[in-house]
Design a protein around this motif. Structure first.
Motif, PDB file in Angstrom:
ATOM      1  N   GLY A 138       0.773  -1.242   0.000  1.00 21.20           N
ATOM      2  CA  GLY A 138       0.000   0.000   0.000  1.00 21.20           C
ATOM      3  C   GLY A 138       0.794   1.276   0.000  1.00 21.20           C
ATOM      4  N   VAL A 139       2.124   1.222   0.130  1.00 20.13           N
ATOM      5  CA  VAL A 139       2.930   2.436   0.228  1.00 20.13           C
ATOM      6  C   VAL A 139       4.120   2.331  -0.711  1.00 20.13           C
ATOM      7  CG1 VAL A 139       4.273   3.934   1.743  1.00 20.13           C
ATOM      8  CG2 VAL A 139       2.286   2.742   2.637  1.00 20.13           C
ATOM      9  N   ALA A 151       1.648  -1.768  -4.350  1.00 20.17           N
ATOM     10  CA  ALA A 151       0.989  -0.512  -3.991  1.00 20.17           C
ATOM     11  C   ALA A 151       0.002  -0.092  -5.064  1.00 20.17           C
ATOM     12  CB  ALA A 151       2.033   0.590  -3.772  1.00 20.17           C
ATOM     13  N   ASN A 152      -0.834   0.852  -4.699  1.00 16.93           N
ATOM     14  CA  ASN A 152      -1.731   1.523  -5.618  1.00 16.93           C
ATOM     15  C   ASN A 152      -0.957   2.638  -6.334  1.00 16.93           C
ATOM     16  OD1 ASN A 152      -4.145   3.333  -6.399  1.00 16.93           O
ATOM     17  ND2 ASN A 152      -3.202   4.477  -4.724  1.00 16.93           N
ATOM     18  N   ASP A 285      -7.232  -5.994  -3.802  1.00 12.84           N
ATOM     19  CA  ASP A 285      -6.305  -6.598  -4.763  1.00 12.84           C
ATOM     20  C   ASP A 285      -4.856  -6.401  -4.322  1.00 12.84           C
ATOM     21  OD1 ASP A 285      -8.463  -7.341  -6.301  1.00 12.84           O
ATOM     22  OD2 ASP A 285      -8.304  -5.651  -7.680  1.00 12.84           O
ATOM     23  N   VAL A 286      -4.557  -5.221  -3.752  1.00 13.50           N
ATOM     24  CA  VAL A 286      -3.207  -4.966  -3.235  1.00 13.50           C
ATOM     25  C   VAL A 286      -2.878  -5.971  -2.140  1.00 13.50           C
ATOM     26  CG1 VAL A 286      -1.783  -3.331  -1.921  1.00 13.50           C
ATOM     27  CG2 VAL A 286      -3.139  -2.524  -3.863  1.00 13.50           C
ATOM     28  N   LEU A 310      -0.542  -1.294  -8.834  1.00  8.37           N
ATOM     29  CA  LEU A 310      -1.834  -1.637  -9.416  1.00  8.37           C
ATOM     30  C   LEU A 310      -2.630  -0.382  -9.751  1.00  8.37           C
ATOM     31  CD1 LEU A 310      -2.909  -4.624  -7.120  1.00  8.37           C
ATOM     32  CD2 LEU A 310      -1.365  -4.599  -9.084  1.00  8.37           C
ATOM     33  N   PRO A 311      -3.303  -0.356 -10.893  1.00  8.07           N
ATOM     34  CA  PRO A 311      -4.041   0.847 -11.305  1.00  8.07           C
ATOM     35  C   PRO A 311      -5.338   1.036 -10.518  1.00  8.07           C
ATOM     36  CG  PRO A 311      -4.358  -0.918 -12.916  1.00  8.07           C
ATOM     37  CD  PRO A 311      -3.356  -1.428 -11.922  1.00  8.07           C
ATOM     38  N   PRO A 312      -5.600   2.268 -10.043  1.00  2.00           N
ATOM     39  CA  PRO A 312      -6.852   2.557  -9.339  1.00  2.00           C
ATOM     40  C   PRO A 312      -7.946   2.926 -10.337  1.00  2.00           C
ATOM     41  CG  PRO A 312      -5.498   4.507  -9.358  1.00  2.00           C
ATOM     42  CD  PRO A 312      -4.729   3.434 -10.115  1.00  2.00           C
TER      43      PRO A 312
END
Length: 327
Positions: A138-139, A151-152, A285-286, A310-312
């Protein structure tokens, strides 16, 4: 247990290890005996025999942040299939004064580590990642050379949030910023996107400590400042909820007078009377992908370091609408 229940210790051991050599009838007999005696196998003994504890430590930077709900759900969906348990910890509550937040996990001899959120890496955490399979979830921009990262894409997410408001005809767009790596990146993208559209003169960034209360206070300052914005992009859903509360307190209509966009697509944004437009960073998904990478690293610790972004996507709800006078 074995003597009292009429089954041998060797048979119990085979069942607990999931041996395919045990017939279904004998497996059932052992299960019934364990249930009758309320027998629970010793994890400590099993870890000594196998070298594994069956536990993954998950270090979260803020248990109060609703963003983690989806991330944890993604982690759980993978770990449960492999019979791994998660132990959660928040640095503010986990460690003793002066102790690294990762130390309790090392004392538990966890099989793997997930670092979720904006946790500054200290020397102990860096050393732990060298000896324990570790993934950061996530980071981005996290300096742990031996850890994988999932991460996003905050750059794409923040840009689509600001572009959405500009496409609706808004020009005077403010930003509620969060004091984290992700928050800093979102603030930077907000400013760059506004400048790219020739709206640099409208850029206003209000700092917060990422709580609903400081989101409320920051939005109140903007509304009382003599030039209230027509739209605001908040770095998190929690800050966006604070902005909505401030608008209600000043009798400012949302979205008729103020459009609001959040970030994280938490359960807060889905509450019907809030109906918050927000960026979905695909947190589940992350989490799922982070768990998969950790399992791979647990199986082969010498894998090269890997990074996946990953694409938001934008979730449009009722808190945004076209600016007044915009067709």
């Amino acid at each position: 247990m074995a003597q009292e229940a009429g089954v041998s210790r060797a048979l119990v051991s085979l069942v607990l290890r999931g041996s395919p050599k045990v017939s279904e009838q004998k497996r059932k007999a052992v299960a019934e005996a364990m249930a009758a005696l309320d027998y629970r196998p010793s994890n400590a003994a099993r870890s000594l025999a196998s070298g594994r504890t069956g536990v993954v430590g998950v270090l979260l930077d803020d248990l109060a942040n609703p963003w983690f709900v989806e991330l944890l759900d993604g982690l759980k969906s993978v770990f449960l299939e492999k019979d791994l348990r998660m132990v959660l910890g928040d640095p503010r509550y986990l460690a003793r004064p002066g102790e690294s937040p990762v130390s309790p996990f090392m004392d538990l001899r966890v099989d793997g580590l997930v670092i979720a959120g904006d946790i500054p890496p200290d020397d102990d955490l860096t050393r732990a990642s060298l000896h324990t399979p570790t993934v950061v979830a996530g980071v981005r921009g996290f300096d742990l050379p031996a850890a994988d990262l999932v991460a996003n894409d905050d750059v794409a997410g923040a840009r689509m949030a600001v572009d959405h408001l500009i496409d609706l005809g808004h020009r005077d767009i403010a930003h509620l910023a969060a004091p984290t790596r992700a928050g800093g990146l979102r603030a930077s993208v907000y400013q760059d996107t506004m400048s790219r559209h020739g709206l640099k003169e409208y850029v206003r960034v209000e700092q917060t400590d990422m709580t609903e209360k400081t989101g409320f206070e920051a939005m109140t300052r903007l509304l009382d400042g003599g030039r209230p914005p027509t739209a605001v992009f908040a770095a998190t859903d929690l800050l966006a909820v604070g902005a909505l509360s401030a608008a209600a307190g000043r009798s400012v209509g949302v979205p008729s007078q103020l459009s609001v966009v959040g970030y994280d697509n938490t359960y807060l944004g889905q509450i019907r009377h809030l109906s918050l437009t927000t960026v979905d960073p695909v947190s589940r998904d992350v989490g799922k992908r982070a768990a998969e990478l950790l399992l791979e690293r647990m199986a082969e610790p010498r894998l090269p370091q890997r990074t996946e972004v990953l694409p938001p996507h934008l979730v449009v709800r009722g808190s945004t609408t076209a600016a007044a006078g915009h067709d």
